[in-house]
Design an enzyme around this catalytic site. Structure first.
Site, short mmCIF file in Angstrom:
data_model
loop_
_atom_site.label_atom_id
_atom_site.label_comp_id
_atom_site.label_asym_id
_atom_site.label_seq_id
_atom_site.Cartn_x
_atom_site.Cartn_y
_atom_site.Cartn_z
CD GLN A 107 -2.21 -1.45 2.75
OE1 GLN A 107 -3.21 -0.71 3.22
NE2 GLN A 107 -1.68 -2.25 3.34
CG ASP A 110 7.72 4.11 0.59
OD1 ASP A 110 7.80 3.13 0.02
OD2 ASP A 110 7.68 3.84 1.95
CG HIS A 125 -3.07 2.40 -1.58
ND1 HIS A 125 -3.10 2.54 -0.17
CD2 HIS A 125 -4.00 1.42 -1.98
CE1 HIS A 125 -4.20 1.86 0.37
NE2 HIS A 125 -4.68 1.16 -0.63
CB CYS A 157 -4.55 19.93 -21.52
SG CYS A 157 -4.81 19.33 -19.88
N PRO A 222 3.95 -4.48 15.68
CG PRO A 222 5.48 -2.60 15.91
CD PRO A 222 4.87 -3.57 14.89
CB ALA A 239 9.01 -5.07 9.68
#
Ligand code: OAD
Length: 253
Positions: A107, A110, A125, A157, A222, A239
């Site tokens: 998701q 970055d 996303h 445009c 967590p 992680a």
């Protein structure tokens, strides 16, 4: 915890197809703030205007008040500018081998999974730095938003530009969903959910489906989430360290 890591390492070693579903938490150790939770970018989920961030990052707000949406697109870009992949991104990328396919459905907007070297990344996303015109087919990649006007307009445009990301109320990109469907049809031996509150069904269903059909699932977060009760292994820890240790055990065992 150590016994669980050994069991997951053994499953990973044997796995031929692995799915990682990731959210903002996987980038937290790179210094990118999450949306919600203790490290969240929005205190109490509100912007400085006192508006819920889901509303500011919605299709309706972008249509009615694009300047306000762009203010927060700029904030999001600042939060990922110059950030590097962390141990979690690197561990996920390192798991790809000739014998083991790794699919990452993220998701995150970055691109840090790709920077770490993951080659099969499904951006559910979209990506913040890909800028598209809201009217014509103009698209451009902006490595940074520095120097862009408050309300960027299309050079072709003159209509409004926007990042190629999914806003609240908008549909997910069909190509991303199609890819995830096709990957899912081929099946997975092991599914991870890492650093996400998993509120969207397209994030929760692969885990729900796997747990019903006996495919092992792992959650690394967590905090408890709505899918915590569904997974076989729950690792309540950041992680980066957990994934690094799991890979070390896999390589040793
Ligand atoms: P959230 O901010 O909702 O959740 C991040 C999760 O990461 C939380 O559950 C944290 O507990 C967890 N976390 C924090 N640090 C961690 C670490 N070091 N290791 C592992 N987990 C950690 O982010 P998402 O679930 O990605 O959507 O949110 C989903 C979507 O909400 C975003 O893509 C965005 C946002 O609104 C749209 O803009 C449409």
């Amino acid at each position: 915890m150590q016994a669980k890591l050994d069991q997951i390492a053994a499953l990973l070693k044997a796995a031929r197809r692995v799915l990682f579903i990731t959210g903002a938490g996987v980038s937290a150790e790179s210094g990118v703030p999450t949306f919600r939770g203790a490290t969240g970018a929005f205190a109490n989920g509100l912007t400085e205007e006192g508006i819920p961030f889901e509303e500011v990052l919605s299709g309706t707000t972008f249509t009615r008040n694009p300047k306000l949406s762009w203010k927060y697109f700029f904030r999001l870009e600042l939060s990922i500018r110059g950030k590097e992949p962390n141990a979690a991104h690197r561990a996920i990328a390192a798991l790809q081998t000739a014998d083991r396919a790794v699919c990452v459905a993220t998701q995150n907007i970055d691109e840090l999974h790709q920077s770490a070297g993951s080659t099969n990344v499904i951006e559910l996303h979209g990506s913040l730095r890909r800028i598209i015109c809201t009217v014509c087919d103009y698209r451009v990649y902006h490595p940074t938003f520095e120097g862009m006007p408050e309300l960027p307009l299309c050079p072709k445009c003159k209509e409004l530009l926007r990042p190629d990301i999914v806003l609240y109320e908008e549909m997910l990109p069909e190509d991303a969903l199609g890819r995830l469907d096709r990957e899912q049809d081929r099946g997975f031996d092991l599914i991870f959910s890492v650093g996400t509150t998993s509120i969207f069904s397209y994030v929760t269903w692969p885990v729900a489906l796997a747990s019903r059909s006996g495919i092992p699932t792992v959650e690394i977060n967590p905090d408890e989430t709505p899918i915590s009760h569904l997974v076989r292994y729950r690792l309540a820890a950041p992680a980066g360290a957990v994934l690094r240790q799991t890979i070390e055990r896999m390589n040793r065992g």
